[in-house]
Design an enzyme around this catalytic site. Structure first.
Site, PDB file in Angstrom:
ATOM      1  N   GLY A 369      36.488  44.029  35.627  1.00 51.32           N
ATOM      2  CA  GLY A 369      37.419  42.916  35.824  1.00 51.32           C
ATOM      3  C   GLY A 369      37.490  42.398  37.251  1.00 51.32           C
ATOM      4  O   GLY A 369      38.539  41.898  37.667  1.00 51.32           O
ATOM      5  N   GLU A 394      28.426  33.064  39.466  1.00 52.07           N
ATOM      6  CA  GLU A 394      28.099  33.642  38.158  1.00 52.07           C
ATOM      7  C   GLU A 394      28.705  32.854  37.011  1.00 52.07           C
ATOM      8  O   GLU A 394      28.039  32.579  36.013  1.00 52.07           O
ATOM      9  CB  GLU A 394      28.595  35.092  38.109  1.00 52.07           C
ATOM     10  CG  GLU A 394      28.183  35.839  36.862  1.00 52.07           C
ATOM     11  CD  GLU A 394      28.584  37.310  36.928  1.00 52.07           C
ATOM     12  OE1 GLU A 394      27.829  38.135  36.389  1.00 52.07           O
ATOM     13  OE2 GLU A 394      29.634  37.618  37.534  1.00 52.07           O
TER      14      GLU A 394
END
Length: 600
Positions: A369, A394
């Site tokens: 996370g 990303e």
């Protein structure tokens, strides 16, 4: 007395002459020392849009060539074709005027007196009668720019034509005009206002001057723009003043700026160069929707950067100098050193927040996370009105917004994407979307970005408001100049990121990947040695924080559900330690830990 063609040609620079024709924008070509652009010859299509550029200029040889037209030659041939002159003496005279060399109103043919009864009105179509040595000009005069002396007496005028072109003229004393500036002293535009001002903005054209003046700022330029020489009298008019230079974003503009900056050293009280991030000049910048306040923010940022650079150039400083140069002085030095709060209380207590000039690394294995936590921190900070720049190498901007909105609305992101939300949940999402539009949060999702491109974007975004945090997700996807091996690349990037944080005087939060070593141990708690590809990350970072969620490795253990740990493994100016957080997987949201939120 006539001008010698040889002497004019020896002083004429073909690139500078082309600068007088505003439609021509030259750029570096495929061959060394060659410039390419759009062909300025009448009737020619925009050939510069073709691959490689059909119109080329070779400054070393002072020649041009258009491959599409099959035409080439020297500066005289170029001007003759652009202006449509029929006589060579007209060409020589005009080139001399363009380079500020004309010293006589008459060449071989004609008298030097012009017949002109009145000033043209902007937008009026007219044909001027200028000296026989100057060509007749037909077109619309869209602006007249008077250049006056210190007392306000008219010295000469610059006429702006449509299609774009310029002519200079001076009064002949009999109500007419002479089409050259022979014997006339050159001055800065709007000289009386320049002399009276403490701060002056220098731009590259009269139109830009009026754009800046509309914002209540004193501005000036020199006739002829970047292609004209910088004269000592210009520097003298700016003596003792604070000067802000706003160059055009092209090669001639940058070169002209360098000359001005050098000439004003020791004369002006202060000189700062501000390159506008949008458009080719300050007019296009402000016409793009930016405000004068945005422009002044750019100026303030440039002054701050210049001051830091000057301090760094001095090298060794005494304690007294350090106190004096510290932002806010010694009183500010004595104040508590709180950084920007992340919204995660225990972390903020341990670190006092994220600090300007410091590089903080947030590292974890995949699926922990990292992006969610970084986005949570960014939103927490933006909700308090602090500007954040988030660079994702990303995920797309849209994916980041989806996560942000679902977390804000406290709805399951999978249900949102699949269209399974209840009406009342969708109303919460709509409200979150509305509220998010007011955040000073800006997202970028270019893959493979490098240090220089990110730093340029940060600088360019300063006009959109102050910056309190920069986030980069993540280090492993950044491109380095070095291509030797990945370890060397990461070392270069980590050092560059540290320097970026210090130079920009901003907190920099950079995400990083951990290697698999932690997963091979019985205790999967990350260690500094797990930082992937390079130990230089540990060395360069001011703070290293590891994120872990034990339930990833033990999904069937109900006691670990929603439990997350932040491990401050390194902190230059504070203690290390472990902090608990609660993670809501459906909303991809981290929260301050409490047993109640974990059970919920």
């Amino acid at each position: 007395m006539s001008l010698s063609a040889e002497s004019v040609k020896s002083r004429a620079d073909i690139v500078a002459v082309l600068g007088h024709y505003g439609s021509v924008r030259l750029r570096n070509g495929g061959k060394a020392g060659e410039l390419v652009g759009e062909c300025p010859l009448p009737g020619h299509a925009k050939s510069g849009t073709q691959p490689g550029g059909a119109f080329t200029v070779t400054p070393d040889k002072q020649v041009y060539h258009c491959f599409k037209c099959g035409i080439g030659g020297d500066v005289f041939d170029l001007v003759k074709r652009i202006e449509g002159f029929s006589r060579f003496d007209q060409v020589v005279q005009h080139v001399a005027e363009l380079i500020g060399m004309a010293d006589d109103p008459v060449l071989a043919a004609g008298s030097g007196k012009a017949e002109h009864k009145r000033n043209p009105v902007a937008g009026e179509t007219l044909t001027e009668t200028l000296p026989a040595s100057a060509p007749a000009v037909q077109g619309k005069v869209v602006a007249t720019y008077p250049y006056v002396d210190e007392g306000g007496a008219l010295l000469y005028e610059v006429l702006r034509y449509e299609p774009k072109g310029f002519r200079q003229r001076r009064p002949d004393g009999n109500g007419g005009w002479i089409g050259n500036l022979s014997g006339v002293g050159r001055v800065l535009y709007r000289l009386p206002e320049v002399i009276a001002a403490d701060e002056v903005f220098f731009v590259e054209g009269e139109r830009d001057v009026h754009t800046v003046l509309a914002g209540g700022i004193t501005a000036t330029t020199n006739s002829g723009g970047a292609s004209a020489p910088w004269l000592p009298e210009y520097s003298e008019a700016l003596r003792g003043k604070r000067v802000v230079i706003l160059p055009d974003q092209d090669e001639p503009g940058q070169k002209h700026t360098a000359k001005i900056e050098a000439a004003l050293q020791g004369i002006a009280a202060d000189v700062v160069v501000v390159n506008v991030p949008t458009g080719k000049d300050v007019t296009e910048y402000l016409e793009s929707g930016k405000t004068v306040e945005n422009l002044l923010q750019l100026v303030a940022g440039a002054r701050e950067t210049k001051k830091r650079d000057e301090i760094e150039a001095r090298g060794l400083l005494s304690p007294e100098e350090i106190y004096e140069l510290y932002p806010g002085g010694i009183n500010a030095f004595l104040e508590p050193r709180h950084g920007i709060k992340t919204g995660f209380h225990k972390f903020d207590e341990m670190t006092l927040g994220l600090h300007a000039g410091e590089l903080t690394i947030l590292a974890a294995r995949p699926r922990m996370g990292k992006t969610a936590l970084a986005l949570n921190i960014a939103v927490n900070i933006a909700k308090r009105g602090h500007g954040v720049r988030f660079f994702s190498l990303e995920m797309s901007r849209e994916s980041l917004l989806t996560r942000m909105v679902c977390a804000w609305a406290n709805v399951d992101s999978l249900q949102f994407r699949s269209g399974e939300l209840e009406p009342w949940q969708m109303e919460r999402v709509k409200q979150a979307i509305s509220d998010s539009c007011d955040l000073p949060l800006f997202l970028d999702h270019k893959t493979g970005a490098g240090l220089e491109s990110i730093q340029r974007k940060i600088a360019a975004s300063r006009d959109r408001g102050p910056i309190s945090l920069v986030v980069i997700d993540y280090l492993g996807l950044m491109e380095a100049k070095s291509k030797e091996n990945r370890t060397q690349e990461i070392s270069e990037l980590s050092r560059g990121l540290k320097m970026m944080a210090r130079d920009l005087h901003l907190p920099l939060l950079v995400l990083a990947q951990l290697n698999r070593e932690s997963e091979k141990r019985t205790d999967t708690t990350p260690q500094l040695s797990d930082l992937r590809d390079s130990g230089s990350i540990e060395q360069d970072a001011d703070v290293v924080v590891f994120l872990s969620r034990p339930e990833v490795y033990k999904p069937n253990d109900p006691t670990l559900r929603g439990l997350a740990f932040l491990n401050v493994a390194k902190q230059r100016n504070g203690p290390n330690g472990e902090i608990r957080l609660t993670f809501r997987a459906g909303q991809t949201q981290f929260e301050n830990y409490s047993p109640a939120t974990e059970e919920a």
